[in-house]
Design a protein around this motif. Structure first.
Motif, PDB file in Angstrom:
ATOM      1  N   THR A   1       0.835  -1.198   0.000  1.00 12.85           N
ATOM      2  CA  THR A   1       0.000   0.000   0.000  1.00 12.85           C
ATOM      3  C   THR A   1       0.871   1.251   0.000  1.00 12.85           C
ATOM      4  N   LYS A   2       0.235   2.405  -0.226  1.00 16.06           N
ATOM      5  CA  LYS A   2       0.973   3.670  -0.174  1.00 16.06           C
ATOM      6  C   LYS A   2       1.671   3.826   1.178  1.00 16.06           C
ATOM      7  N   GLU A   3       0.976   3.424   2.240  1.00 16.86           N
ATOM      8  CA  GLU A   3       1.529   3.583   3.592  1.00 16.86           C
ATOM      9  C   GLU A   3       2.665   2.594   3.855  1.00 16.86           C
ATOM     10  N   SER A   4       2.477   1.328   3.450  1.00 15.42           N
ATOM     11  CA  SER A   4       3.491   0.305   3.768  1.00 15.42           C
ATOM     12  C   SER A   4       4.791   0.528   3.007  1.00 15.42           C
ATOM     13  N   VAL A   5       4.695   1.111   1.816  1.00 13.63           N
ATOM     14  CA  VAL A   5       5.899   1.350   1.002  1.00 13.63           C
ATOM     15  C   VAL A   5       6.745   2.481   1.603  1.00 13.63           C
ATOM     16  N   LEU A   6       6.074   3.530   2.096  1.00 17.27           N
ATOM     17  CA  LEU A   6       6.819   4.671   2.655  1.00 17.27           C
ATOM     18  C   LEU A   6       7.311   4.429   4.084  1.00 17.27           C
ATOM     19  N   ALA A   7       6.673   3.504   4.816  1.00 16.79           N
ATOM     20  CA  ALA A   7       6.969   3.328   6.248  1.00 16.79           C
ATOM     21  C   ALA A   7       8.452   3.119   6.560  1.00 16.79           C
ATOM     22  N   PRO A   8       9.167   2.189   5.891  1.00 16.06           N
ATOM     23  CA  PRO A   8      10.585   2.007   6.237  1.00 16.06           C
ATOM     24  C   PRO A   8      11.450   3.221   5.912  1.00 16.06           C
ATOM     25  N   ILE A   9      11.066   3.962   4.859  1.00 13.78           N
ATOM     26  CA  ILE A   9      11.827   5.170   4.502  1.00 13.78           C
ATOM     27  C   ILE A   9      11.589   6.249   5.549  1.00 13.78           C
TER      28      ILE A   9
END
Length: 394
Positions: free
Chosen positions: A260-268
């Protein structure tokens, strides 16, 4: 297989489409050709939406499923026509191939879809269950799936066929993609006194180094969710003795199913938070790029550059129905995945509509000098699309 007359018809329509230059936002000539041909071929309805997508519909005499054929009608530009062996917008035929920009990507498929729908309607006298839609989609080369949202809202299909090149094989998935933007903010000053400012590019260099340590996820079928730096810009540019106060880096992230948009940005975001805690001077943000383009209708189309991945099971009923029908017709398709992003990012990835890819020609001919399509592939895929209608509109 197609009759001689039907082969000639699909070749002629493909040539007409190629002769209309249709860079993204300039697709009106192709829309006009499709409009004229769909009406002449007996389509029941032909509409053009606010973005300039053209959607033709043939209705069966009995209620049933809605089957949508999706093919984009925009192309990437020709950078230097002099490099081409044959003119890119003349649709000349040489050695059994039609040459021109968009032949493989993907006006050949659009011509084939249009002709196959008309052939099926004529042969059945429209006595079939369901509705057939053929969509010529705009602005796909800019952002996959954004214009397609308007089409699925209008049609609400049960099945979607993506006509991107597959050499007549069935494609049941793809990685998606996202454009991720990292921005650092510094303090400008004269480059003769750099200690009086904060150089946004130096800060970005540390951020890039840290992001390089992140390991993207892996999928057993689709592969790696690659995270790759694609460009970097600073401001002011040219610097002219000014320490840059701003720097922007763009990353290409290949998306796997379920992301998801959220899961992709979370580690960054977590990494950037750690970096800012260590360095009080660091001001950095992460977001998705947003695209805004002008349509040939005059309207603007806008979308966040996040296009989901998708994947169906090989043994899914709809996949096996089409596979069996094509085998019965003498074709021998393999069932694999696309290596690139398509409008399936919307239909399957966002909307959860049963979707597969089936197209003529080779994937690696897209965007190339001397792009072409083999007439044999063009006529065979017209036959295959007919088979898809037989399989899914029972």
């Amino acid at each position: 297989m197609l009759s001689k007359e039907r082969k000639a018809t699909v070749v002629e329509l493909c040539q007409k489409l190629i002769r209309q230059r249709s860079y993204s936002g300039e697709e009106q000539g192709v829309v006009q050709v499709l409009q004229e041909n769909m009406k002449a071929m007996g389509f029941d309805e032909v509409t053009v939406d606010r973005y300039g997508n053209i959607i033709g519909c043939i209705k069966g005499k009995r209620p049933g499923k809605k089957l949508l054929f999706d093919g984009h009608i925009d192309t990437v530009p020709v950078t230097n026509a002099a490099e081409w062996q044959h003119p890119p917008f003349e649709a000349e035929i040489h050695d059994g191939k039609i040459y021109g920009r968009g032949t493989s990507d993907m006006k050949g498929a659009v011509a084939a879809m249009t002709c196959a729908a008309a052939n099926f309607a004529n042969d059945t006298n429209k006595d079939f269950a369901g509705e057939i839609y053929v969509a010529g989609v705009v602005h796909e080369e800019c952002f996959e799936g954004v214009a397609a949202r308007e089409i699925s809202k209008l049609v609400q299909p049960d099945y979607v066929v993506i006509g991107e090149a597959s050499q007549l094989n069935l494609k049941i998935g793809q990685r998606g993609r996202a454009e991720i933007v990292i921005e650092t903010f510094g303090i400008p000053c004269h480059s003769a006194n750099p200690k009086k400012g904060v150089n946004a590019v130096y800060k970005m260099a540390k951020v890039i180094e840290a992001i390089h340590t992140l390991v993207p996820p892996h999928h057993p079928v689709l592969g790696d969710g690659i995270l790759e730096l694609t460009d970097i810009k600073s401001s002011p540019y040219p610097g002219a003795s000014v320490v840059p106060e701003y720097c922007r880096a763009t990353y290409d992230r290949r998306l796997l199913v379920g992301e998801t948009k959220e899961s992709v940005l979370a580690p960054i975001q977590q990494l950037l938070g750690q970096l800012m805690a260590q360095d009080p001077e660091l001001k950095v943000t992460v977001s998705y790029a947003v695209g805004v383009e002008k349509c040939h209708t005059g309207n603007e189309i806008e979308g966040k550059r996040f296009f989901p991945g998708w994947l169906y099971e090989e043994n899914s009923d709809f996949v096996q129905s089409v596979f069996s029908q094509l085998k019965e017709m003498g074709y021998n398709p393999s069932i694999t995945q696309y290596n690139f992003c398509t409008n399936g990012s919307h239909y399957a990835g966002e909307a959860g509509i049963k979707t597969f890819g089936l197209g003529p020609s080779k994937e690696n001919l897209a965007h190339t000098v001397d792009e072409h399509i083999e007439i044999d592939q063009l006529t065979k895929v017209t036959d295959c699309y007919y088979g898809v209608m037989q399989a899914l509109l029972k």
